[in-house]
Design a protein around this motif. Structure first.
Motif, PDB file in Angstrom:
ATOM      1  N   LYS A 169      12.085 -18.221  33.083  1.00 13.75           N
ATOM      2  CA  LYS A 169      13.365 -18.070  33.773  1.00 13.75           C
ATOM      3  C   LYS A 169      13.519 -16.659  34.327  1.00 13.75           C
ATOM      4  O   LYS A 169      13.898 -16.468  35.486  1.00 13.75           O
ATOM      5  CB  LYS A 169      14.522 -18.401  32.820  1.00 13.75           C
TER       6      LYS A 169
ATOM      7  N   GLU B  12      13.350 -15.690  38.420  1.00 11.37           N
ATOM      8  CA  GLU B  12      14.475 -14.947  39.010  1.00 11.37           C
ATOM      9  C   GLU B  12      13.985 -13.653  39.660  1.00 11.37           C
ATOM     10  O   GLU B  12      14.403 -13.315  40.776  1.00 11.37           O
ATOM     11  CB  GLU B  12      15.522 -14.633  37.941  1.00 11.37           C
TER      12      GLU B  12
ATOM     13  N   LYS C 118      13.991 -12.864  43.717  1.00 15.00           N
ATOM     14  CA  LYS C 118      14.660 -11.658  44.209  1.00 15.00           C
ATOM     15  C   LYS C 118      13.692 -10.815  45.036  1.00 15.00           C
ATOM     16  O   LYS C 118      14.054 -10.310  46.106  1.00 15.00           O
ATOM     17  CB  LYS C 118      15.193 -10.837  43.035  1.00 15.00           C
TER      18      LYS C 118
END
Length: 238
Positions: free
Chosen positions: A156, A160, A164
């Motif tokens: 996770k 992320e 980004k």
């Protein structure tokens, strides 16, 4: 015996040979004697220089050993990546990531990002739920629960961070295109400073372009990119 005449008087003088019982040969007691200063100050530190040279040689050997080790590790990772077969189901993909070395997780996330979707994380959460709410747990089940929880957290956070980074990279590409196609690069940079469009991602993209230009022996393009990078860095710190 010898006769000696002095002022009309004559005398006999007893003579004997002179002997030097304590005579020592003449020798130089100071090897640094240089009254005229012809040879300059005495040179010292020969042992220190030899020690420095010895250490430099050892450092060079150590660096070469590290570089060789890095090359071998890079080759090992490349071979490992090529040999791994990517599974076709979420269940097998979970096992695939559990068998992945920690330093390879970031690479596998980037390579398999499309597969790390809602279906995959739902399967991972399902397996976690079965282990957490099992009536009786074995030691093996406890160990697997810990492994799956750590994997879920790593994936996770990794996805992320990757998303980004990709978003910033897209913006950086747009910013670079904007600068390269502008008629007044300085005015464009000032405008981008006000809009907070200059960031580290843009610098990273420029570094990649510079490295690519140098590798392709495009010296003029590399020099231009380096000047542009210096300007971006300057305006970022204004």
């Amino acid at each position: 015996m010898a006769s000696l005449t002095l002022g009309g008087f004559s005398m006999t003088v007893r003579t004997r040979p002179i002997t030097r019982t304590n005579h020592k040969p003449c020798r130089i007691s100071c090897v640094q004697w240089d009254p005229e200063g012809l040879y300059g100050p005495p040179q010292t530190g020969h042992l220190a220089r030899r020690e420095i040279n010895r250490r430099l040689e050892k450092d060079a050997e150590f660096r070469e050993a590290l570089e060789q080790q890095a090359r071998e590790e890079k080759q090992r990772r490349h071979s490992l990546r090529q040999s791994r077969v990517i599974p076709d189901t979420p269940e097998k993909l979970i096992e695939y990531f559990l068998d992945t070395e920690a330093q390879e997780i970031e690479f596998e996330i980037a390579r398999l990002r499309p597969r790390l979707n809602e279906e995959f994380f739902s399967q991972l959460q399902f397996e976690l739920g079965q282990l957490r709410f099992a009536v009786s747990k074995t030691e093996e089940m406890e160990d697997r629960l810990i492994e799956l929880e750590a994997l879920q957290k790593a994936l996770k956070e990794g996805t992320e961070a990757y998303d980004k980074m990709q978003g910033e990279l897209v913006k950086a590409k747009k910013s670079l295109t904007k600068i390269l196609t502008s008629k007044d690069a300085k005015a464009t940079l000032l405008e981008m400073v006000e809009q907070n469009e200059l960031n580290r991602s843009l610098l990273t993209l420029l570094d990649e372009n510079i490295a690519s230009a140098n590798q392709g022996k495009q010296k003029e393009a590399a020099a231009f990119m380096e000047k542009l990078r210096a300007a971006v860095l300057k305006y970022m710190t204004v």
